[in-house]
Structures are given as structure tokens and as C-alpha cells.
Design a protein around this motif. Structure first.
Motif, short mmCIF file in Angstrom:
data_model
loop_
_atom_site.label_atom_id
_atom_site.label_comp_id
_atom_site.label_asym_id
_atom_site.label_seq_id
_atom_site.Cartn_x
_atom_site.Cartn_y
_atom_site.Cartn_z
N GLY A 21 82.91 75.46 45.54
CA GLY A 21 82.71 76.16 46.80
C GLY A 21 81.35 76.83 46.87
N SER A 22 80.90 77.39 45.76
CA SER A 22 79.57 77.99 45.70
C SER A 22 78.49 76.94 45.85
CB SER A 22 79.37 78.74 44.38
OG SER A 22 80.25 79.84 44.31
N ILE A 23 78.70 75.80 45.21
CA ILE A 23 77.74 74.70 45.33
C ILE A 23 77.66 74.26 46.79
CG2 ILE A 23 77.25 72.30 44.69
CD1 ILE A 23 78.68 72.99 41.98
N ARG A 24 78.80 74.09 47.41
CA ARG A 24 78.85 73.67 48.82
C ARG A 24 78.12 74.68 49.71
NH1 ARG A 24 81.92 70.18 51.79
NH2 ARG A 24 82.18 70.74 53.98
N ARG A 25 78.34 75.97 49.47
CA ARG A 25 77.69 77.02 50.27
C ARG A 25 76.18 76.95 50.12
NH1 ARG A 25 75.94 81.30 48.10
NH2 ARG A 25 77.44 81.35 46.39
N ILE A 26 75.70 76.76 48.90
CA ILE A 26 74.26 76.66 48.65
C ILE A 26 73.68 75.46 49.39
CG2 ILE A 26 72.55 76.15 46.86
CD1 ILE A 26 74.35 77.92 44.98
N VAL A 27 74.33 74.33 49.27
CA VAL A 27 73.84 73.12 49.93
C VAL A 27 73.82 73.32 51.44
CG1 VAL A 27 74.37 70.69 50.39
CG2 VAL A 27 74.47 71.56 48.04
N LEU A 28 74.89 73.87 51.99
CA LEU A 28 74.93 74.14 53.43
C LEU A 28 73.79 75.05 53.86
CD1 LEU A 28 78.76 74.69 53.97
CD2 LEU A 28 77.37 72.91 55.07
N ALA A 75 68.46 66.28 38.20
CA ALA A 75 68.12 66.65 39.57
C ALA A 75 67.98 65.40 40.45
CB ALA A 75 66.83 67.46 39.60
N ARG A 76 67.44 64.33 39.92
CA ARG A 76 67.30 63.09 40.70
C ARG A 76 68.65 62.49 41.07
NH1 ARG A 76 62.66 62.42 37.47
NH2 ARG A 76 63.79 61.31 35.85
N ARG A 77 69.67 62.77 40.29
CA ARG A 77 71.02 62.26 40.59
C ARG A 77 71.70 63.03 41.72
NH1 ARG A 77 73.89 63.25 35.46
NH2 ARG A 77 75.72 62.80 36.71
N MET A 78 71.20 64.20 42.05
CA MET A 78 71.85 65.05 43.05
C MET A 78 71.49 64.57 44.46
SD MET A 78 71.72 68.85 41.26
CE MET A 78 70.15 69.22 41.96
N VAL A 79 72.12 63.49 44.88
CA VAL A 79 71.82 62.88 46.17
C VAL A 79 72.85 63.21 47.23
CG1 VAL A 79 70.50 60.98 45.15
CG2 VAL A 79 72.96 60.71 45.57
N ASP A 80 74.01 63.73 46.80
CA ASP A 80 75.07 64.12 47.72
C ASP A 80 75.87 65.25 47.07
OD1 ASP A 80 76.88 62.93 45.89
OD2 ASP A 80 76.91 61.05 47.01
N LEU A 81 76.81 65.79 47.81
CA LEU A 81 77.58 66.94 47.30
C LEU A 81 78.41 66.58 46.07
CD1 LEU A 81 78.35 69.90 47.70
CD2 LEU A 81 80.17 69.12 49.23
N THR A 83 77.96 64.24 43.70
CA THR A 83 77.19 64.10 42.46
C THR A 83 76.53 65.42 42.07
OG1 THR A 83 75.32 63.17 43.68
CG2 THR A 83 76.81 61.61 42.58
N THR A 84 76.21 66.25 43.06
CA THR A 84 75.65 67.56 42.75
C THR A 84 76.68 68.39 41.99
OG1 THR A 84 74.17 67.48 44.65
CG2 THR A 84 74.65 69.66 43.73
N ASP A 86 79.07 67.19 40.16
CA ASP A 86 79.18 66.56 38.84
C ASP A 86 78.05 67.02 37.92
OD1 ASP A 86 81.44 65.18 39.64
OD2 ASP A 86 80.38 63.27 39.97
N VAL A 87 76.82 67.01 38.45
CA VAL A 87 75.66 67.39 37.64
C VAL A 87 75.76 68.85 37.20
CG1 VAL A 87 73.16 67.80 37.76
CG2 VAL A 87 74.11 65.63 38.56
N VAL A 88 76.11 69.73 38.12
CA VAL A 88 76.26 71.14 37.76
C VAL A 88 77.40 71.29 36.74
CG1 VAL A 88 76.87 73.45 38.61
CG2 VAL A 88 75.26 72.02 39.90
N GLY A 89 78.48 70.57 36.93
CA GLY A 89 79.58 70.60 35.98
C GLY A 89 79.17 70.17 34.59
N GLU A 90 78.37 69.12 34.53
CA GLU A 90 77.86 68.65 33.24
C GLU A 90 76.98 69.71 32.59
OE1 GLU A 90 75.84 65.04 34.25
OE2 GLU A 90 77.70 64.07 34.90
N ALA A 91 76.13 70.34 33.39
CA ALA A 91 75.24 71.37 32.85
C ALA A 91 76.05 72.57 32.35
CB ALA A 91 74.23 71.81 33.92
#
Length: 112
Positions: A21-28, A75-81, A83-84, A86-91
Motif C-alpha cells: 500500500g505504501s509502494i502504491r501511494r508513492i507511485v501514485l 531499478a530497471r526492472r521497476m516498470v509497473d506496480l 514488479t516494483t 517484487d523488487v522492493v520485496g526482494e530488497a
């Protein structure tokens, strides 16, 4: 968006009940679109006309919010919500913190 409009970091990212939800808010916030316009698979550049600078700002805010460092390849993989998330989860899993990171560490896709 100016600095006063940016989301503030939580005291501890692991305390965030729903990191997706925080990721979604940031992207929005950075894409400057309405909640109902953002889909999990909508491509930031192609569908939301995000500039390279906007994508860098999203990356920087995610790093600040979750206290992580995202490598250029991530960062290059973050093309949509999706995968973003997923990437944050991996980090987060790599850092050993956060509910999103724990879900990613178990091979589950974070919901957004």
C-alpha cells in the motif's frame, strides 16, 4: 510535486502493516494519477507517461521510505506496480526486514 507534498517515512519500515500500500501511494504521488487509474501491470512509461526523472524520484522515495538500496539492475526492472513491489520485496528480504520482504523471501508475490 514539491518536498512538502512527498510522503514521509515511517519510523520503522517493518512496522508498516501493508508495504504494498505504501509502494502504491508513492507511485501514485509521483505519477500524479488517480487511484483508480493505477493497475498492477500498467507500465509507468508507456501508459502513465513517466519521465526518467520521475522514475528516479520513485526509486529514491522507495529507498528512503523502506531504508533500502536499489541497485541499477533492480531499478530497471521497476516498470509497473507489480514488479516494483517484487523488487522492493526482494530488497527488504535481502535486508532481512519487513512483511513484504518476508513474503518475497517465501516466493510469494506481494499484492498491491
Amino acid at each position: 510535486m514539491n518536498a512538502d507534498d512527498r510522503p514521509t517515512a515511517t519510523s520503522n519500515p517493518a512496522d508498516t502493516p501493508h508495504p504494498a500500500g505504501s509502494i502504491r501511494r508513492i507511485v501514485l504521488d509521483f505519477l500524479e494519477i488517480e487511484e483508480d487509474e493505477l493497475t498492477k501491470t500498467g507500465r509507468f512509461r508507456e501508459e502513465y507517461n513517466a519521465s526518467s526523472l520521475t522514475l528516479i524520484e520513485i526509486q529514491a522515495e522507495l529507498e528512503r521510505e523502506f531504508r533500502i538500496v536499489l541497485e541499477n539492475e533492480q531499478a530497471r526492472r521497476m516498470v509497473d506496480l507489480a514488479t516494483t513491489c517484487d523488487v522492493v520485496g526482494e530488497a527488504l528480504a535481502g535486508a532481512g526486514t519487513g512483511a513484504l520482504g518476508q513474503a518475497a523471501g517465501r516466493g510469494q508475490r506481494a499484492s498491491a
